[in-house]
Design an enzyme around this catalytic site. Structure first.
Site, PDB file in Angstrom:
ATOM      1  N   GLY A 187       0.841  -1.180   0.000  1.00 14.03           N
ATOM      2  CA  GLY A 187       0.000   0.000   0.000  1.00 14.03           C
ATOM      3  C   GLY A 187       0.877   1.231   0.000  1.00 14.03           C
ATOM      4  O   GLY A 187       2.043   1.175   0.416  1.00 14.03           O
ATOM      5  N   HIS A 230      -4.624   1.440   7.288  1.00 13.88           N
ATOM      6  CA  HIS A 230      -3.276   2.007   7.411  1.00 13.88           C
ATOM      7  C   HIS A 230      -3.107   3.166   6.420  1.00 13.88           C
ATOM      8  O   HIS A 230      -2.588   4.228   6.779  1.00 13.88           O
ATOM      9  CB  HIS A 230      -2.237   0.902   7.149  1.00 13.88           C
ATOM     10  CG  HIS A 230      -0.810   1.346   7.197  1.00 13.88           C
ATOM     11  ND1 HIS A 230       0.074   0.942   8.183  1.00 13.88           N
ATOM     12  CD2 HIS A 230      -0.096   2.173   6.373  1.00 13.88           C
ATOM     13  CE1 HIS A 230       1.263   1.512   7.957  1.00 13.88           C
ATOM     14  NE2 HIS A 230       1.190   2.249   6.859  1.00 13.88           N
ATOM     15  N   HIS A 266      -2.753   7.416   6.858  1.00 11.25           N
ATOM     16  CA  HIS A 266      -1.763   8.299   6.220  1.00 11.25           C
ATOM     17  C   HIS A 266      -2.428   9.589   5.722  1.00 11.25           C
ATOM     18  O   HIS A 266      -1.861  10.675   5.853  1.00 11.25           O
ATOM     19  CB  HIS A 266      -1.109   7.613   5.008  1.00 11.25           C
ATOM     20  CG  HIS A 266       0.101   6.806   5.349  1.00 11.25           C
ATOM     21  ND1 HIS A 266       1.260   7.358   5.860  1.00 11.25           N
ATOM     22  CD2 HIS A 266       0.360   5.480   5.230  1.00 11.25           C
ATOM     23  CE1 HIS A 266       2.170   6.403   6.044  1.00 11.25           C
ATOM     24  NE2 HIS A 266       1.643   5.251   5.672  1.00 11.25           N
TER      25      HIS A 266
END
Ligand code: CO
Length: 165
Positions: free
Chosen positions: A46, A132, A136
């Protein structure tokens, strides 16, 4: 496509909430393609736009070769459920791995690169990777969520290598 430089911690862009994407043009498509190539080059699963120096709400998740790449523009979490603790890494933190508790199920609403809306439900590792990356976009980094740092030697004998997000 171009391999971009990955922004590493500490950098203010990584802890700044990103701006909404309002223009769905060719430039956005090029950025997403470059982010993808950069992620693959670094064995990530990712990557989020701030990790390549762009403070906009765009991220990619692709941890399974058999599955389509998930491109998330302006993603919003609409539901979560359950919880699970697993080891995570991050392209902006080379060498750091740690256990992070996250919801097991997630439902999101996001836009494609052409601006069209979609909904997605995910669980397990896919849900973890999605959350996740959305962190960010909100300037939240995984090091703050680590409950136990894991030495890479603990999992280097595993069949599957840990990937970075
Ligand atoms: Co990351």
């Amino acid at each position: 496509m171009t391999i971009l430089e990955i922004v590493r911690h500490p950098s203010p862009i990584l802890t700044t909430p990103c701006e909404e994407v309002t223009v769905f043009d060719e430039k956005l498509g090029v950025l997403l393609d470059d982010m993808y190539e950069t992620m693959v080059e670094h064995d990530g699963v990712g990557i989020a736009a701030p990790q390549v120096g762009k403070s906009i709400r765009a991220a990619i998740v692709d941890f399974d070769e058999e599955q389509e790449i998930i491109e998330m523009i302006n993603p919003v979490v609409t539901a979560i459920g359950g919880s699970e603790v697993e080891v995570e890494g991050c392209l902006s933190f080379p060498g750091l791995f740690g256990e992070v508790e996250r919801p097991f199920h997630v439902k999101i609403e996001a836009q494609e690169r052409d601006g069209s809306l979609y909904e997605l439900e995910a669980e397990g590792y896919e849900a973890r990777a999605i959350l996740h990356e959305i962190d960010h976009l909100n300037g939240i980094l995984f090091d703050k969520k680590i409950t136990r740092v894991v030495d890479p030697s603990e999992f280097e004998d595993d069949d599957e290598e840990e990937d970075d997000e």
